[in-house]
Design an enzyme around this catalytic site. Structure first.
Site, PDB file in Angstrom:
ATOM      1  N   LYS A 177       0.854  -1.200   0.000  1.00 56.74           N
ATOM      2  CA  LYS A 177       0.000   0.000   0.000  1.00 56.74           C
ATOM      3  C   LYS A 177       0.883   1.241   0.000  1.00 56.74           C
ATOM      4  O   LYS A 177       1.747   1.421   0.871  1.00 56.74           O
ATOM      5  CB  LYS A 177      -0.848  -0.012   1.263  1.00 56.74           C
ATOM      6  CG  LYS A 177      -2.324   0.111   1.017  1.00 56.74           C
ATOM      7  CD  LYS A 177      -3.060  -0.084   2.319  1.00 56.74           C
ATOM      8  CE  LYS A 177      -4.458   0.430   2.239  1.00 56.74           C
ATOM      9  NZ  LYS A 177      -5.134   0.338   3.534  1.00 56.74           N
TER      10      LYS A 177
HETATM   11  O1  G3P Z   1      -9.117   1.322   4.381  1.00 61.18           O
HETATM   12  C1  G3P Z   1      -9.077   2.613   4.885  1.00 61.18           C
HETATM   13  C2  G3P Z   1      -9.792   2.693   6.156  1.00 61.18           C
HETATM   14  O2  G3P Z   1      -9.179   1.891   7.128  1.00 61.18           O
HETATM   15  C3  G3P Z   1     -10.047   4.053   6.660  1.00 61.18           C
HETATM   16  O3  G3P Z   1     -11.255   3.981   7.315  1.00 61.18           O
HETATM   17  O4  G3P Z   1     -13.113   4.724   8.706  1.00 61.18           O
HETATM   18  O5  G3P Z   1     -10.757   5.374   9.299  1.00 61.18           O
HETATM   19  O6  G3P Z   1     -11.890   6.379   7.352  1.00 61.18           O
HETATM   20  P1  G3P Z   1     -11.780   5.184   8.213  1.00 61.18           P
END
Ligand code: G3P
Length: 271
Positions: A97
């Site tokens: 990533k």
């Molecule tokens: O895959 C990306 C993710 O982990 C981010 O999620 O909910 O922290 O925006 P969030």
């Protein structure tokens, strides 16, 4: 649509595989920290290499994203290669990533370091998941650089739109895919009406030009967003464990089950 679990927690990942609906795993430094914090107490140290190996082994046949922590092109390339060489032999399922733009602010001269790293790793046949995508044009450049996946962060777009408009909200609150209408017109971030609209625009552009890059809808926070990611043609949705759990819940399903259970006659149950 493929479903990945967005987690670095081996218990969650194992459980999700047992349900039989998971096609891969995405991790990031914040998810690794969450998993480490959960396991490590009293100053004990986690065997990180063994822990990551466990995730890879249980994901045999399915891709797992491991994120770099470096920010320069050279640093990300070196770390990406190292992670790939260290972990890919375990189950041949590692992708690296890379942030689409690792700059911490707009005044740095490193905006293309992510794209350079993607290009270099892709040329070495290391599959890259390009992360932190917030515009369709970022996705386009990542695809041109050879990313195997691009990850638009849907929920964080909705956060931004609501924050800019001074709205109060919970992270998991639904935000309309078609945008939120106000007296001043539809809220948008440079023409992006919602997180799902960002996913849709990425899908449309990459499909239109026939890129092999898959759109991996990330930062999805509720089941309705997953449905909408599927409706706009996302190749993959990566979901937190709790969102996967939420996808099966409906009040009428529970109600129907209760009434079926109450109506069971012994003659039928004994068959
Ligand atoms: O895959 C990306 C993710 O982990 C981010 O999620 O909910 O922290 O925006 P969030």
């Amino acid at each position: 649509m493929k479903i990945f679990i967005d987690s670095a927690d081996v218990d969650e990942i194992q459980q999700a595989y047992k349900w039989g609906v998971i096609d891969g795993v995405t991790t990031n430094p914040s998810l690794i920290k969450k998993a480490v914090d959960r396991r490590v107490g009293d100053g004990k140290k986690l065997d990180m290499k063994g822990y990551v190996a466990q995730i890879l082994e249980m994901s045999k046949g399915n891709p797992v994203s491991l994120e770099v922590t470096e920010r320069s092109a050279e640093g990300m390339i070196a770390q990406g290669k190292k992670l790939f060489e260290m972990f890919n032999p375990i189950a041949q399922n590692v992708n690296i990533k890379i942030p689409v733009n690792p700059a911490l602010a707009d005044d740095e001269a490193s905006h293309f370091d992510g794209i350079k790293a993607i290009r270099s790793l892709a040329e070495d046949n290391i599959p890259v998941n390009c992360t932190l995508v917030f515009t369709p044009e970022q996705a386009l450049l990542a695809a041109k650089a050879g990313a195997a996946f691009v990850s638009p962060f849907a929920g964080r777009v909705d956060d931004l739109l609501r924050k800019n408009a001074g709205m109060s909200f919970e992270k998991s609150d639904y935000y309309p895919a078609e945008g939120h209408d106000t007296e001043g017109g539809l809220l948008h971030d440079d023409g992006v009406l919602s997180g799902i609209d960002l996913v849709r625009q990425c899908v449309d552009i990459l499909d239109y030009y026939g890129f092999e890059t898959e759109v991996l809808a990330a930062s999805l926070r509720n089941p309705r967003q997953v449905r909408e990611a599927a409706l706009v043609g996302a190749d993959i949705a990566t979901l937190p464990f709790t969102v996967i759990q939420g996808m099966l819940k409906h009040v009428k399903t529970f109600e129907g089950m209760n009434s079926f259970m109450n109506d069971i006659v012994p003659e039928y149950a004994e068959l």
